[in-house]
Scaffold this active site. Sequence first.
Site, short mmCIF file in Angstrom:
data_model
loop_
_atom_site.label_atom_id
_atom_site.label_comp_id
_atom_site.label_asym_id
_atom_site.label_seq_id
_atom_site.Cartn_x
_atom_site.Cartn_y
_atom_site.Cartn_z
N ASP A 245 73.55 27.11 -27.78
CA ASP A 245 74.57 27.10 -28.83
C ASP A 245 74.00 27.66 -30.13
OD1 ASP A 245 76.31 25.80 -27.09
OD2 ASP A 245 75.65 23.82 -27.72
N ASP B 156 67.36 28.84 -26.73
CA ASP B 156 68.40 27.88 -27.04
C ASP B 156 69.73 28.47 -26.58
OD1 ASP B 156 69.55 25.57 -28.39
OD2 ASP B 156 70.21 26.98 -29.91
#
Length: 226
Positions: free
Chosen positions: A14, A12
């Site tokens: 953020d 991922d």
Amino acid sequence: MAKPAVKLIQFDLDGTLIDSVPQLHLAVNAMLAELDRAPASVEAVRGWVGNGADMLVRRALLAGREADYAPAPAELARARAAFDAAYDRVADRQLIFYPGVVDVLGQLHRAGFILAMVTNKPSRFVPAILTAAGLGELFSLVLGGDSLPEKKPSPAPLLHACAHFDMDPSQCLMVGDSENDVLAAKAAGMAVVGLSYGYNYGRPIAESEPDWVMDDFSQLVDLLLA
């Protein structure tokens, strides 16, 4: 749990690699100002992150309104356009990496792991962020939240990455900070690391029961390279 036999690591963005809340806060408040709305706090924006830009914008518009309020499609479209324009200006500025991220990604890349980016952030913003961060060459595949018809917590992006590299999910590891990452990985049949420091709507990532909970990104070295 035993050390995984991993060839492909999906990350991922953020809340996992970078703390993007400062930039998102600026963009959200620029959007709210254009709509003659009151500004949001940094902590409010932090709690809205994780399901892509459409949901971030919707949550910003719903904040402080009556329970039965629903923004009209035209208002949502205007707000999203204003957010995108504002975020374009700030998304790749003064990036804040979580401790250990740059060094560990380099170590994993040099060790021969294939690295992929699977984020719910709109794909238009991701290349500039990775380039500004000096990480662009480390990732062999980058998927944004609009790259496919479905985004996390659907397993579709994770399985797409597996298929792209002709990998079985058992050869893959997902690394993220929210329940969306954990749910997507479990549905895809792959192992998952949950990072405790990111954006998970104020809930401990351990509640989602990832295979490993890590407080520090550098713990990936112990898991994968020790």
